[in-house]
Design a protein around this motif. Structure first.
Motif, PDB file in Angstrom:
ATOM      1  N   LEU A   1       1.102  -0.871   0.070  1.00 58.68           N
ATOM      2  CA  LEU A   1       0.219   0.019   0.039  1.00 58.68           C
ATOM      3  C   LEU A   1       0.588   1.579  -0.208  1.00 58.68           C
ATOM      4  O   LEU A   1       0.720   2.123  -0.633  1.00 58.68           O
TER       5      LEU A   1
ATOM      6  N   LYS B   1      -6.732   3.511  -1.528  1.00 56.71           N
ATOM      7  CA  LYS B   1      -6.791   3.754  -0.076  1.00 56.71           C
ATOM      8  C   LYS B   1      -6.480   3.337   1.211  1.00 56.71           C
ATOM      9  O   LYS B   1      -6.600   2.373   1.516  1.00 56.71           O
ATOM     10  N   GLU B   2      -5.898   4.127   2.425  1.00 59.05           N
ATOM     11  CA  GLU B   2      -5.616   3.107   3.710  1.00 59.05           C
ATOM     12  C   GLU B   2      -7.304   4.226   4.243  1.00 59.05           C
ATOM     13  O   GLU B   2      -6.833   5.557   4.822  1.00 59.05           O
ATOM     14  N   GLY B   3      -7.521   3.161   4.832  1.00 60.97           N
ATOM     15  CA  GLY B   3      -8.586   3.049   5.848  1.00 60.97           C
ATOM     16  C   GLY B   3      -8.391   3.361   7.776  1.00 60.97           C
ATOM     17  O   GLY B   3      -9.056   3.495   8.785  1.00 60.97           O
ATOM     18  N   CYS B   4      -7.297   1.898   7.802  1.00 64.07           N
ATOM     19  CA  CYS B   4      -7.026   1.488   8.789  1.00 64.07           C
ATOM     20  C   CYS B   4      -5.739   0.613   8.905  1.00 64.07           C
ATOM     21  O   CYS B   4      -5.146   1.007  10.052  1.00 64.07           O
ATOM     22  N   GLY B   5      -5.174   0.702   7.761  1.00 67.14           N
ATOM     23  CA  GLY B   5      -3.923  -0.496   7.705  1.00 67.14           C
ATOM     24  C   GLY B   5      -3.485  -1.435   8.868  1.00 67.14           C
ATOM     25  O   GLY B   5      -2.796  -2.043   8.705  1.00 67.14           O
ATOM     26  N   GLU B   6      -4.952  -1.874   8.858  1.00 68.09           N
ATOM     27  CA  GLU B   6      -5.137  -3.375   9.356  1.00 68.09           C
ATOM     28  C   GLU B   6      -5.396  -4.539   8.660  1.00 68.09           C
ATOM     29  O   GLU B   6      -6.424  -4.984  10.055  1.00 68.09           O
ATOM     30  N   GLY B   7      -6.031  -4.145   7.428  1.00 65.06           N
ATOM     31  CA  GLY B   7      -7.328  -5.202   7.365  1.00 65.06           C
ATOM     32  C   GLY B   7      -8.606  -5.220   7.478  1.00 65.06           C
ATOM     33  O   GLY B   7      -9.029  -6.560   6.795  1.00 65.06           O
ATOM     34  N   GLU B   8      -9.095  -4.112   8.372  1.00 67.48           N
ATOM     35  CA  GLU B   8     -10.224  -4.260   8.330  1.00 67.48           C
ATOM     36  C   GLU B   8     -11.316  -3.180   7.843  1.00 67.48           C
ATOM     37  O   GLU B   8     -12.138  -3.736   8.019  1.00 67.48           O
ATOM     38  N   CYS B   9     -10.831  -2.745   6.917  1.00 72.11           N
ATOM     39  CA  CYS B   9     -11.576  -2.006   5.835  1.00 72.11           C
ATOM     40  C   CYS B   9     -12.030  -1.970   4.499  1.00 72.11           C
ATOM     41  O   CYS B   9     -12.925  -1.810   3.984  1.00 72.11           O
ATOM     42  N   GLY B  10     -10.730  -2.577   3.658  1.00 70.01           N
ATOM     43  CA  GLY B  10     -10.663  -2.809   2.577  1.00 70.01           C
ATOM     44  C   GLY B  10     -10.839  -1.793   1.360  1.00 70.01           C
ATOM     45  O   GLY B  10     -10.903  -1.566   0.306  1.00 70.01           O
ATOM     46  N   ALA B  11     -10.188  -0.473   1.899  1.00 71.03           N
ATOM     47  CA  ALA B  11     -10.053   0.190   1.525  1.00 71.03           C
ATOM     48  C   ALA B  11      -9.239   0.792   0.612  1.00 71.03           C
ATOM     49  O   ALA B  11      -8.469   1.129  -0.735  1.00 71.03           O
ATOM     50  N   CYS B  12      -8.142  -0.021   0.661  1.00 69.11           N
ATOM     51  CA  CYS B  12      -6.533  -0.624  -0.009  1.00 69.11           C
ATOM     52  C   CYS B  12      -6.834  -2.080  -0.310  1.00 69.11           C
ATOM     53  O   CYS B  12      -5.636  -2.085  -1.128  1.00 69.11           O
TER      54      CYS B  12
ATOM     55  N   ASN C   1      -5.984  -7.221   0.891  1.00 61.82           N
ATOM     56  CA  ASN C   1      -5.535  -5.535   1.057  1.00 61.82           C
ATOM     57  C   ASN C   1      -4.053  -5.329   0.937  1.00 61.82           C
ATOM     58  O   ASN C   1      -3.337  -6.721   1.399  1.00 61.82           O
TER      59      ASN C   1
ATOM     60  N   CYS D   1      -2.342  -3.322   2.148  1.00 60.69           N
ATOM     61  CA  CYS D   1      -2.127  -2.822   4.330  1.00 60.69           C
ATOM     62  C   CYS D   1      -1.613  -4.109   4.781  1.00 60.69           C
ATOM     63  O   CYS D   1      -0.449  -4.087   5.219  1.00 60.69           O
TER      64      CYS D   1
HETATM   65  S1  FES Z   1      -6.658   0.219   5.025  1.00 55.89           S
HETATM   66 FE1  FES Z   1      -7.853  -0.570   6.025  1.00 55.89          FE
HETATM   67  S2  FES Z   1      -8.037  -3.128   5.229  1.00 55.89           S
HETATM   68 FE2  FES Z   1      -6.369  -2.169   4.437  1.00 55.89          FE
END
Ligand code: FES
Ligand code: FES
Lengths: 276, 778, 160
Positions: C24, C37-48, C58, C60
């Protein structure tokens, strides 16, 4: 900032040696847990050993010995592998509810076990199925999954060892399996409780449990099969084997009640299915 | 009217589906530095010392700041919030120091090198506890803060940031007339807005003393104004840009990280400094929706009329109430729900605690108070043995009713009755379950129930809130529309383009809404909040169009040698009414009309329009009487749910949501507001909550704080629009951005009772909570 | 630091990166492909979400080093010039976005998913995108867009 080294060996022994000589090294397969831990700095590896370069870790096969899942096989690969749905429906259920679609495209079944979370979705069902691991040490040796979990996020691997794959024994004819997971929402969530069951009329009744103890739990109840009050006794045995905690996801009391409900449901559904 | 009311796609659609839309997160500048913050591990602690020396020495670090070096306070209504904690930290997660460095990694490392010595002091977490005389004070110097006087009422020496009173009639006399008195407590925890784009800002403090900002914010002019007040710099020296914004929901109203990065830039050799909040910081450091404890006492007659109501609202404002005081105010003047009650007394206390601080969130206090009110109404109906629908119908506001602040409802105010009728009808209210259905419920343990709830909300804003719009012609007769409200996806720009096109009688494709929001270039707008942008922006655009048309007619009247009154527009032409073949095209007048011989008249045409809230008054400090609202949007939800009594899981089968929007301007966008808002309301209803242990936030990631996913949506969401025109609204329209989420929890809570006979008083109605409520019923 | 070759949207890039960098971060900061995009950086939001050899992942949670040797596709690689992909068109047709921040990730998940399962049920669609959080739309328009797309692809067999 400590620099990070990235190594991608192509050979298991090579990987073992690197890991053995590098106490700061960590194995990466899917990385879906590792990356999160690195990000929040709960671990700070000096070196990442990517085992996806090792061909043997990609083996996914079903034969007379059962199902072999290499350490690099992702949850989705395993889930979509034909024999899984047919012969190991409980494993299929567990994989389906594991995290999210994208995560399942990376996360590996073996990694899910190695991470040794009490909430690992595949652990209860694989325990109930009697899975065992191929561990790469100086040589490859086998270990029952039951002996693998030693505490919250702790496994019994020694320095340098890593899991190369696992074998799920071939089910007996007519064997049924199932997994129920209770989360806070319907979408991806860690389990509040997870209850797996494996049943065959030939004398097998195993319940696997997640999120209700420091490790995933196996309850063997083969001896109850001929009892009239099987379900009640089973529930009692299960409840005696767990000791859940209260956390942000659920209280201890709710976990106990849900374990009771789902254990009952698992037993009921398995027997109903088996009688069809 | 062929454009208004139709469905026009968002004008920025292509940018958004291709990844070309640039958000603050995506902006990178020459020489840009990255900021990271150090936050307090304690909910309440004196800061004894901060040692930044090692951080400053780290190569790549440009600036390290602590509260002592930047003694500024910011705040919208109550100026109580330091940029970095000063003297003490008031919540776990509060920024205590900040670093700007050449990379984010270095900034993060530098933060770790900062040593802070704390002395924890007694915290207070419960708003009611915080009212006790011996409660620890969150703000010792409350009496010295500046705030909007006459509107908010802080009580120095206590934790009360503001106390709003509403008094109508005489509740003692009212209760004396009551046959029954129903008294209950309700609770809602804090929740997060969860914009997918976390807060992010970039600032460059130039050597000329001017500040330029790019920020993920809802209100560029509010950022400029608040920064200017706080730093003591003229707004003319501050320029705020707002690019695409990845969700706001109130959480990006007012001002947030902008002052911090501005100060860091000044300290870091005037280089631009960027900060992007991590998701953990979004949960733990940036503001939230306030929590609420409510106590309601309702007096009713046997016939089902409410004769008196006494309400106490205790808002958990958290550590700062710069915005929160106004939620306490809105929650008061709207605090009895859309009901006609003669005797009402409301005390709404915005209370400081050592939790993460509160701010605006979609619904602005109304989801919270209507959780309490709408559950209370159902409970009252049940106690009277009445159908909750009939009970509401007896008590709802109708033309002639007087609201609790003394406003008279008339035919054009909008009709909550029509909304409830429509919602109840569509959900099949009152239809009894069949024998088979009951049998099925018994066998499966899954029981069904229906619930109703009404709602109302008006924009909560200062009495003198203004907005301006500019329309300027391009060479070819197309028009650029300039406004400075922000469209973070709600679709207002598209709607405003439609308003302009309708008024200018030209195709909507020929109106370009300029997306780069820039306070140096754009006309003023107060804030993009409160569901007011379509209403006020729409009115400003209509006036700008009228102004432009007038100028076009000036030119045309000379060229066509006809009096202005005889000119008409249409089809991108200005023509003579009785002789449409005599015309000029828009293009001909756009930049000035040129005669065949080269003479020219007119000039580049620019239309300007403005709108300012009409007739609003401050509320009387003792009684709350006055006019707080330019327009009330009413609504009602009807919901059908299924509860798995084995587990406590709630599944929403259908939710019907009816709103009196006055006039639907863009059908598709209106419906989308409803669907999105309902799901947010569902999150608040069933899964979202802040959990703390000893003041330390536990729900700091998406692993712990759950928001609804695509698998958690109701099976069906059914929007209904009622159109009682708002006489002063653009084409009769009212706002409907926040309303869809209001009262969703209450409708579901009422359905839980309908299904099981069990009352729930606290959200979220998690499976566990519902399960134990059912289990303990016996 | 490590030298790697990344193949993104059909182009190859020689990069020298820190081994700890996620895919990412490399996409957004080194290649300036900020559509992801980055929405959380830990695999929880899917924006990446991006595609790796056609599979939605993901970004990220992937080390850039791990991505070497794989085909990466980002949102920027979907449209052919001004000709949008049919998923993008369906998103516009159904206005399956509001703020747009989740949209690139959402579209990439759907791309990967439909390539694997061209004929999904509504439940399967909801399941597939459950790892993409959207706070604006309530998901309904997104699911409608996918359903409609599946139908249209079925009818004229077109998939671009
Ligand atoms: S930034 Fe949220 S899942 Fe990767
Ligand atoms: S459109 Fe805003 S998060 Fe999905």
């Amino acid at each position: 900032m400590a620099a990070l080294e990235y190594i991608k060996p192509t050979d298991s022994i090579e990987a073992y040696n690197i890991l053995k000589n590098n106490p700061g090294a960590k194995v990466i397969a899917g990385g879906t847990d590792l990356m999160v831990m690195m990000r929040n700095e709960s671990i700070k590896p000096e070196c990442i050993v990517d085992i996806k370069g090792i061909e043997a870790t990609h083996i996914l096969r079903f034969d007379e010995n059962g199902l072999y899942i290499g350490a690099s096989c992702t949850a989705n690969e395993v889930m979509n592998f034909g024999p899984v749905k047919e012969y190991y429906p409980g494993l299929y259920d567990a994989l389906k509810g594991l995290a999210t679609y994208q995560v399942r495209n990376r996360a590996t079944v073996v990694g899910n076990l190695c991470n040794a979370s009490p909430a690992a979705d595949t652990a209860p069902v694989l325990l109930a199925m009697g899975a065992y691991l191929d561990i790469q040490g100086p040589a490859v040796w086998q270990k029952p999954l039951l002996e693998f979990f030693t505490g919250v996020k702790k496994n019994s691997l020694s320095q340098g060892e890593f899991v190369q794959g696992l074998t799920v024994p071939r089910p007996e004819p007519g064997e049924k399996s199932i997994y129920y997971k209770k989360g806070r929402i319907k979408g991806a969530d860690l389990s509040i409780v997870g209850v797996a069951g494996v049943f065959s009329r030939k004398g097998k009744l195993r319940i696997g449990l997640g999120s209700v103890y420091t490790t995933p739990v196996l309850v063997v109840a083969d001896d109850l099969l001929d009892k009239d009050d099987l379900k009640d006794r089973l529930v009692e045995r299960v409840l005696n084997s767990i000791n859940p905690i209260t956390d942000t996801r659920a209280s201890r009391e709710y976990r106990i009640d849900m374990t009771r409900y789902y254990t009952f449901k698992v037993a009921e559904d398995l027997m109903r299915e088996a009688s069809i | 009217m062929d454009i208004i009311g139709s469905s026009v796609h968002r004008i920025e659609s292509v940018e958004k589906v291709t990844g070309e839309a640039r958000y603050t997160h995506d902006i990178k500048m020459e020489g840009m530095l990255y900021a990271r913050i150090l936050t307090s591990p304690y909910p309440h602690a004196k800061i004894l010392s901060i040692d930044t020396s090692r951080a400053k020495e780290l190569p790549g670090v440009f600036a390290v700041l602590t509260g002592e070096e930047i003694p500024y306070k910011v705040g919208l209504y109550m100026v109580d919030k330091p940029v970095l904690a000063q003297g003490k930290a008031r919540y776990q997660g509060e920024p205590v120091a900040a670093v700007a460095a050449v990379t984010e990694e270095i900034a993060r490392e530098a933060v770790k090198l900062i040593r802070v010595e704390y002395e924890p002091v007694q915290p207070v977490f419960d708003p009611v506890e915080a009212l006790k005389p011996d409660a620890p004070l969150v703000h010792e110097k409350l009496g010295e803060y500046s705030y909007v006087k006459g509107v908010f009422f802080p009580e120095p020496g206590t934790n009360v940031a503001s106390h709003i009173k509403i008094r109508k009639g005489n509740v003692f006399e009212g209760f004396a007339k009551a046959d029954r008195i129903i008294e209950n407590d309700f609770y809602l925890p804090q929740v997060n807005h969860v914009p997918l784009e976390t807060h992010s800002s970039i600032a460059r403090w130039g050597k000329n003393g001017e500040i330029e900002i790019w920020t993920s914010a809802q209100s560029p002019f509010a950022v400029r104004n608040l920064l200017s007040v706080s730093l003591g710099i003229s707004p003319a020296k501050i320029r705020v840009h707002v690019p695409y914004v990845g969700g706001g929901f109130g959480g990006k109203a007012g001002i947030h990280l902008e002052p911090l990065v501005a100060c860091l830039s000044k300290a870091a050799d005037n280089r631009p400094v960027k900060i992007v909040a991590t998701r953990e910081e979004e949960f733990n450091t940036l503001p939230v929706r306030q929590g609420l404890k409510a106590h309601i006492k309702t007096g009713v007659t046997k016939e089902g009329r409410i004769v008196a109501e006494e309400i106490n609202y205790y808002w958990d404002a958290g550590s700062y109430a710069d915005y929160g005081v106004n939620i306490g105010r809105a929650g008061a003047y709207a605090g009895a729900g859309p009901y006609d009650i003669d005797n009402v007394s409301i005390d709404s206390y915005t209370i400081y605690t050592n939790h993460v601080f509160g701010t605006a969130y979609r619904g602005f206090g109304h989801l919270e108070v209507l959780w309490a009110i709408e559950r209370q109404m159902d409970i009252a109906a049940h106690e009277l043995g009445m159908d909750p629908y009939d009970f509401r119908m007896k008590n709802l506001l109708r033309p002639g009713s007087i609201t609790i602040t003394g406003e008279k409802i008339n035919e054009n105010t909008g009709s909550v009755i029509k909304c409830l009728e429509a919602a109840a009808k569509e959900i099949g209210w009152g239809k009894p379950k069949t024998e088979e259905e009951l049998e099925e419920e018994k066998n499966t343990g899954r029981v069904r129930g229906k619930g109703l709830a009404v709602l109302h909300k008006a924009p909560a804003m200062p009495t003198n809130t203004g907005c301006a719009a500019i329309l300027k012609f391009n060479d070819d007769g197309t028009i650029n529309l300039l406004v400075s409200g922000v469209d973070y996806g709600q679709g207002t720009y598209t709607t405003l383009a439609m308003v302009a096109a309708e008024q200018m009688k030209m195709p909507v494709e020929k109106i370009k809404v300029v997306y780069d929001n820039d306070t140096d270039m754009m006309p003023y707008d107060w804030q993009t909040v409160a569901s007011r942008f379509t209403f006020m922006g729409g009115n400003a655009v209509i006036r700008a169009a009228d102004d432009l048309i007038n100028q076009m007619k000036d030119v045309a009247s000379r060229v066509l040698r006809a009096p202005k009154e005889e000119l008409e527009i249409g089809n991108e032409r200005i023509y003579i009414k009785h002789n449409p073949d005599e015309y000029l095209t828009y293009r001909q007048v756009a930049l000035g009309y040129t005669y065949p011989n080269g003479n020219a008249i007119g000039g580049p045409l620019i239309g300007r329009g403005m709108y300012i809230a009409q007739g609003l008054t401050n509320l009387d400090p003792k009684t709350g009487q006055g006019l707080p609202a330019i327009d009330w949007t009413y609504g009602a939800h009807g919901v059908e749910i299924e509860i798995d009594t084995n587990t406590g899981d709630i599944r929403v089968l259908k939710i019907v949501s009816a709103f009196d929007v006055g006039k639907v301007l863009n059908k598709e966008l209106c419906e989308e507001q409803v669907v999105g808002g309902v799901l947010q309301g569902l999150g608040a209803a069933i899964c979202e909550q802040y959990l703390y242990r000893d003041g330390v936030l536990l729900t700091r990631t998406f692993t712990d704080y759950k928001v609804p996913t695509s698998m958690d949506v109701p099976d069906e969401i059914f929007p209904i629009f009622i159109e009682t025109p708002q006489l002063d609204g653009p084409f009769g329209a009212r706002g409907v951005a926040e309303h869809p989420m209001i009262s969703v929890p209450s409708a579901i809570g009422n359905a839980v009772y309908n299904a099981t006979g069990v009352n729930i008083y606290e959200v979220p109605m998690t499976p566990e909570k519902v399960y134990f409520a059912l289990k303990n019923r016996a | 630091m490590k030298d790697i070759i990344l193949k993104v949207n059909g182009r190859k890039y020689n990069l020298r990166i820190d081994e700890s960098m996620t895919l990412l971060k490399v996409l957004r900061e080194e290649l300036e492909l900020t559509g992801t995009k980055e929405g959380c950086g830990e695999g929880e939001c899917g924006a990446c979400t991006v595609l790796m050899d056609g599979k939605a992942v993901n970004s990220c949670l992937v080390l850039a080093c791990e991505a070497e040797g794989h085909d990466i596709t980002t949102i920027e690689g979907l449209a052919d010039g001004e000709l949008l992909s049919d998923i993008q068109e369906a998103f516009i047709e159904h206005q399956a976005f509001q703020c747009g921040f989740c949209t690139p990730g959402m579209i990439m998940t759907i791309k990967g998913f439909l390539d694997e399962n061209p004929n999904p049920t509504e439940d399967e669609i909801e399941e597939a995108i459950a790892g993409n959080l959207c706070r604006c739309t309530g998901y309904k328009p997104i699911v409608a867009a996918v359903k409609d797309l599946v139908e249209r692809r079925g009818n004229d067999g077109y998939n671009r």
